[in-house]
Design an enzyme around this catalytic site. Structure first.
Site, PDB file in Angstrom:
ATOM      1  N   HIS A  81       0.842  -1.204   0.000  1.00  0.00           N
ATOM      2  CA  HIS A  81       0.000   0.000   0.000  1.00  0.00           C
ATOM      3  C   HIS A  81       0.878   1.255   0.000  1.00  0.00           C
ATOM      4  O   HIS A  81       0.628   2.198  -0.765  1.00  0.00           O
ATOM      5  CB  HIS A  81      -0.908  -0.022   1.235  1.00  0.00           C
ATOM      6  CG  HIS A  81      -1.662   1.254   1.476  1.00  0.00           C
ATOM      7  ND1 HIS A  81      -2.929   1.468   0.982  1.00  0.00           N
ATOM      8  CD2 HIS A  81      -1.317   2.387   2.146  1.00  0.00           C
ATOM      9  CE1 HIS A  81      -3.334   2.673   1.347  1.00  0.00           C
ATOM     10  NE2 HIS A  81      -2.378   3.249   2.054  1.00  0.00           N
ATOM     11  N   GLU A  82       1.916   1.261   0.844  1.00  0.00           N
ATOM     12  CA  GLU A  82       2.824   2.414   0.904  1.00  0.00           C
ATOM     13  C   GLU A  82       3.592   2.587  -0.400  1.00  0.00           C
ATOM     14  O   GLU A  82       3.805   3.712  -0.863  1.00  0.00           O
ATOM     15  CB  GLU A  82       3.802   2.256   2.083  1.00  0.00           C
ATOM     16  CG  GLU A  82       3.152   2.220   3.463  1.00  0.00           C
ATOM     17  CD  GLU A  82       2.353   3.460   3.786  1.00  0.00           C
ATOM     18  OE1 GLU A  82       2.716   4.552   3.314  1.00  0.00           O
ATOM     19  OE2 GLU A  82       1.338   3.349   4.509  1.00  0.00           O
ATOM     20  N   HIS A  85       1.504   4.389  -2.916  1.00  0.00           N
ATOM     21  CA  HIS A  85       1.531   5.854  -2.801  1.00  0.00           C
ATOM     22  C   HIS A  85       2.709   6.434  -3.577  1.00  0.00           C
ATOM     23  O   HIS A  85       2.579   7.459  -4.248  1.00  0.00           O
ATOM     24  CB  HIS A  85       1.636   6.271  -1.327  1.00  0.00           C
ATOM     25  CG  HIS A  85       0.340   6.209  -0.576  1.00  0.00           C
ATOM     26  ND1 HIS A  85      -0.797   6.844  -1.004  1.00  0.00           N
ATOM     27  CD2 HIS A  85       0.016   5.591   0.605  1.00  0.00           C
ATOM     28  CE1 HIS A  85      -1.785   6.630  -0.135  1.00  0.00           C
ATOM     29  NE2 HIS A  85      -1.318   5.867   0.847  1.00  0.00           N
ATOM     30  N   GLU A 138      -5.881   7.028  -1.096  1.00  0.00           N
ATOM     31  CA  GLU A 138      -5.891   5.803  -0.282  1.00  0.00           C
ATOM     32  C   GLU A 138      -6.525   4.645  -1.060  1.00  0.00           C
ATOM     33  O   GLU A 138      -6.045   3.513  -1.002  1.00  0.00           O
ATOM     34  CB  GLU A 138      -6.633   6.042   1.030  1.00  0.00           C
ATOM     35  CG  GLU A 138      -5.914   6.951   2.005  1.00  0.00           C
ATOM     36  CD  GLU A 138      -4.533   6.449   2.362  1.00  0.00           C
ATOM     37  OE1 GLU A 138      -4.361   5.236   2.578  1.00  0.00           O
ATOM     38  OE2 GLU A 138      -3.605   7.286   2.415  1.00  0.00           O
ATOM     39  N   ASP A 144      -4.604   1.271  -2.131  1.00  0.00           N
ATOM     40  CA  ASP A 144      -5.197  -0.040  -1.822  1.00  0.00           C
ATOM     41  C   ASP A 144      -5.300  -0.891  -3.085  1.00  0.00           C
ATOM     42  O   ASP A 144      -4.997  -2.094  -3.073  1.00  0.00           O
ATOM     43  CB  ASP A 144      -6.595   0.143  -1.201  1.00  0.00           C
ATOM     44  CG  ASP A 144      -6.538   0.508   0.277  1.00  0.00           C
ATOM     45  OD1 ASP A 144      -5.446   0.449   0.866  1.00  0.00           O
ATOM     46  OD2 ASP A 144      -7.597   0.846   0.836  1.00  0.00           O
TER      47      ASP A 144
END
Length: 410
Positions: free
Chosen positions: A276-277, A280, A354, A358
């Site tokens: 997930h990070e 980003h 977000e 995801d």
């Protein structure tokens, strides 16, 4: 417009902000005892759900007390010409405008922090302690305070001194130089915050060789992501709550995992959180947020430059001698509604990002471990799983747990 009318506008802004916030808080509180949606029924057992409801209710009442104290103190300070009194003290120490401003803000900031410390202490050592979150010692609590004051004095004082110097030298054109300074500072902090600032408060150690590091490295290779810097931070010395974050870019990019996260989650769940990070980073969210922050700072400084020389700002706060520091306080109070709007816009982008992060984790790794990790993290922090939509819209930088799970299951 007279200074008295401007004073009443400032009072109105403070009161309206407070009332809107309290209405949203009350609406949110009414949903604390809602039945959990089907997708979230496995997050809490009955005992844990009752504990989470009690935790939310306790924090709601405490926030009502602290925010009420804050607004009463603010209004009393304004009504009794507190800013003028502190300005007189500062002017009695020096005639240099930069020294006067530094003393003025030092008194305001440290005085405010001292007055709110009992609330912070109660929150940490009574509420967080009662619900099993607090791991902070009293010594560490006050040491953090002193370090915070030191950081504020060095960094905040240094930046403020330079901005006032720019104003003295260039007049209303100061905003361009101040913007350049803030842009450089923002970039520098984004690059080196974890290396320079975090060690003052926490110990960071490279993630040791082993199964978890191998799994992370294996995932990073599959998505063509060079990740050499993976650190573990000792978050457990302050709280049981877990977190992970990405910082820096280029050769300075690093992932920081809280030791509590490693303790709470399974290996594939940690990799899912990391994915997930990475999402980003890959989706350029970090760059977007960085440049959006710099742009908003520039716009704010430009608007400040249009009004800072107007003596009405200082007079509205009961100060007869116009100055940059008093004008800055008045402008900050008047700018609050615009700041709320920009905050809302940034939250909209943040929630969208977000979902994208995801989706990236789902597509490049797996959805199931990310879902289970989100559920565990929510349970372990006694999160509110049934927030009011209006509260989410105004305050949430992330979608709700239900929204994220529904998106991941698409």
């Amino acid at each position: 417009m007279t200074s008295q009318i401007l004073f009443y506008i400032i009072i109105a802004i403070i009161i309206v902000n407070f009332v809107v916030d309290k209405i949203l808080d009350a609406l949110n509180a009414k949903h604390y005892n809602d039945k959990l949606p089907k997708e979230l029924e496995d997050v809490y057992d009955e005992e844990a759900y009752k504990k989470s409801q009690k935790y939310k209710a306790t924090n709601y009442k405490f926030d009502l007390l602290t925010s009420s104290f804050s607004i009463v103190l603010t209004l009393a300070f304004l009504g009794l010409d507190g800013f003028a009194y502190v300005d007189q003290i500062a002017r009695g120490i020096s005639e240099n405008p930069i020294i006067i401003a530094l003393v003025f803000f030092g008194i305001i900031m440290i005085g405010s922090d001292i007055l709110t410390t009992p609330f912070s202490y109660y929150s940490t050592f009574v509420i967080e302690e009662k619900f099993g979150f607090n791991k902070t010692s009293k010594k560490l609590f006050f040491l953090d305070k002193l370090k915070g004051w030191l950081m504020m004095t060095i960094l905040g004082g240094g930046i403020l001194a330079l901005i006032i110097w720019f104003y003295q030298v260039t007049g209303t054109q100061f905003w361009l130089y101040a913007w350049g300074l803030m842009a450089i500072f923002t970039l520098f902090m984004n690059m080196f915050y974890s290396k320079l600032i975090v060690p003052l408060f926490n110990k960071q150690t490279p993630l040791e060789a082993g199964s978890l590091r191998n799994s992370i490295s294996k995932y990073a290779k599959t998505v063509g992501f060079k990740l050499d810097k993976i650190f573990v931070i000792d978050g457990s010395k302050r709280s049981t709550k877990a977190n992970a974050y990405f910082s820096g870019f280029g050769s300075e990019k690093r992932v920081t995992l809280y030791d509590t996260l490693i303790n709470d989650l399974e290996e594939d769940e940690i990799v899912a959180v990391l994915a997930h990070e990475v999402g980003h980073y890959k989706k350029k969210h970090i760059i977007f947020n960085l440049f959006a922050s710099i742009l908003l700072t520039g716009i704010t400084l430009y608007i400040l430059s249009l009004f800072i020389s107007n003596p009405l700002l200082s007079n509205a706060l009961g100060v007869d001698t116009p100055s940059f520091h008093i004008g800055l306080i008045a402008f900050g109070l008047l700018y609050a509604p615009i700041s709320e709007v920009t905050g809302l816009i940034m939250n909209l982008f943040s929630r969208k990002f977000e979902y994208q992060a995801d989706d990236y984790a789902k597509n490049t790794f797996k959805a199931e471990p990310l879902i289970s990790s989100l559920k565990k993290l929510s349970k372990n922090s006694l999160s509110n799983l049934t927030p009011h939509p209006a509260y989410v819209f105004m305050h949430y930088s992330h979608p709700t747990l239900l929204q994220r799970i529904q998106n991941l299951k698409k």
